[in-house]
Enzyme design. Sequence first.
Site, PDB file in Angstrom:
ATOM      1  N   GLY A 120       1.010  -1.210   0.114  1.00  0.00           N
ATOM      2  CA  GLY A 120      -0.120   0.186   0.087  1.00  0.00           C
ATOM      3  C   GLY A 120       0.906   1.354   0.002  1.00  0.00           C
ATOM      4  O   GLY A 120       0.421   2.140   0.264  1.00  0.00           O
ATOM      5  N   LEU A 121       2.124   1.265  -0.402  1.00  0.00           N
ATOM      6  CA  LEU A 121       2.879   2.431  -0.420  1.00  0.00           C
ATOM      7  C   LEU A 121       3.287   2.708  -1.893  1.00  0.00           C
ATOM      8  O   LEU A 121       4.296   3.653  -2.100  1.00  0.00           O
ATOM      9  CB  LEU A 121       4.265   1.859   0.127  1.00  0.00           C
ATOM     10  CG  LEU A 121       4.151   1.546   1.535  1.00  0.00           C
ATOM     11  CD1 LEU A 121       5.601   1.259   2.408  1.00  0.00           C
ATOM     12  CD2 LEU A 121       3.548   2.710   2.474  1.00  0.00           C
TER      13      LEU A 121
ATOM     14  N   ASP B   4      -1.783   7.609  -7.098  1.00  0.00           N
ATOM     15  CA  ASP B   4      -0.661   7.493  -6.960  1.00  0.00           C
ATOM     16  C   ASP B   4       0.224   8.043  -7.788  1.00  0.00           C
ATOM     17  O   ASP B   4       1.355   8.522  -7.457  1.00  0.00           O
ATOM     18  CB  ASP B   4      -0.476   5.611  -7.043  1.00  0.00           C
ATOM     19  CG  ASP B   4      -1.501   5.099  -6.162  1.00  0.00           C
ATOM     20  OD1 ASP B   4      -1.962   5.658  -5.090  1.00  0.00           O
ATOM     21  OD2 ASP B   4      -1.932   3.788  -6.584  1.00  0.00           O
TER      22      ASP B   4
HETATM   23  C1  GLA Z   1      -4.747   2.211  -4.730  1.00  0.00           C
HETATM   24  C2  GLA Z   1      -5.261   2.548  -6.017  1.00  0.00           C
HETATM   25  C3  GLA Z   1      -5.370   4.320  -6.005  1.00  0.00           C
HETATM   26  C4  GLA Z   1      -6.287   4.597  -4.962  1.00  0.00           C
HETATM   27  C5  GLA Z   1      -6.121   3.717  -3.639  1.00  0.00           C
HETATM   28  C6  GLA Z   1      -7.254   3.889  -2.785  1.00  0.00           C
HETATM   29  O1  GLA Z   1      -3.582   2.553  -4.060  1.00  0.00           O
HETATM   30  O2  GLA Z   1      -4.026   2.499  -6.848  1.00  0.00           O
HETATM   31  O3  GLA Z   1      -5.579   4.705  -7.417  1.00  0.00           O
HETATM   32  O4  GLA Z   1      -7.664   4.340  -5.478  1.00  0.00           O
HETATM   33  O5  GLA Z   1      -5.826   2.407  -3.882  1.00  0.00           O
HETATM   34  O6  GLA Z   1      -7.470   5.428  -2.149  1.00  0.00           O
END
Ligand code: GLA
Length: 391
Positions: free
Chosen positions: A128-129, A176
């Site tokens: 999640g980074l 992101d």
């Molecule tokens: C992932 C996706 C982003 C966003 C986040 C949740 O990181 O790649 O586009 O939707 O989840 O906020």
Amino acid sequence: MAVPRSLIGQTMQLFSSLSGERPRLFFAPGRANLLGAHVDYNGGLVMPVALSKGTCAAFAARAGGLLRLRSSNFPDQPVDVPLAELRPGRTQGWSAYVEGALWCSQRAWGPFPGLDVAVCADLPMAKGLSSSASIEAVAVYAAAHLLGRAPDPDEMIRHAHEAENVYVGVRCGILDQAAIILARENSLLYLDCLELTREHLPLDGARVRIGIIDSGVQRNLATSAFNQRVAECTRALAIIQEQVPGITCLRDVHRSTYEALQDLLPPVLQRRVQHVIGETERTQAGAAALRRGDLAAFGQLVSRTHLSLKELYEVSTPELDALALAAQAVPGCYGARLTGAGFGGCVVALVQPGACDDFGRRVPAAYKEATGRETEVMWFTPAGGPSEVAI
Ligand code: GLA
């Protein structure tokens, strides 16, 4: 931000196993989103910060049309492929992120003669980074420079995003890639994902540290429920649009409109829409808090986002909940939430610099007691965007 010598050394060493040429070296950070979770693909407002760890990549042109890719994370999976053969769906492997970025860049800026690329990261993967967007960003940024383009940030965001959407096949929003490409040191990006307007708000590394704590539960974005959440939002929007045709995205649905229409939505879609509405409100309140330098108020909003992700968007896990609670309980922690899409991965916490040692001891201990799992805190400061590294 100075890229660590060890990461530079590792990248140069990997590259030297591939080619005797002198490469050009580039770096892009990772990111953590603090407010505005799962709203980018709903045209919403997001507040990410770039992390002072990321991806370093060495690039050199070569003759013959071949793309040779090496990654320190996948030493036994070298990839050699003719550049002309790059196309969406060609691979699901690690190289898809680099390939996708180069595929988009070539179509926009013209062909490479051939390329040797070595990639090393000091950012944990699939946590999640945004390790994937970090690779896409570094590759697009490098491509622009190698092809002699003056890189326009918005164009780079488009190519990096298309790499993920089209080449890799994850239907993510723009968060992101924009978070990384637009990042500035000691600030947070306040981005409107619909209008693409942006503001950099102060988040001074001298006043706040970013702690990332790994739950130890692996997630895999491409196979997770991420695309399902996107589809749920699309369905909710279609139902709302039948009543209010002028609405183009869920971010446009105000609380009063929702309250008048909620009975038309199945309960699961009601929860998704409530989350998006709450996030829009929290993000606006968060921007106001940062403008007046009120980190305590900002942090409380971050913690409320976690609750909404848990109860309304349903992307948390028991481990992430235990970790967020443990973090929020430490004096000097402004707020904490799961980072990224959820379904596993890490919690991000905003912590006063003087409280970091205590935080680093207490959170892993509380987490161990709650779940039996070991963890530790990784510390970051708000970093800048992609750059070329002098070698
Ligand atoms: C992932 C996706 C982003 C966003 C986040 C949740 O990181 O790649 O586009 O939707 O989840 O906020």
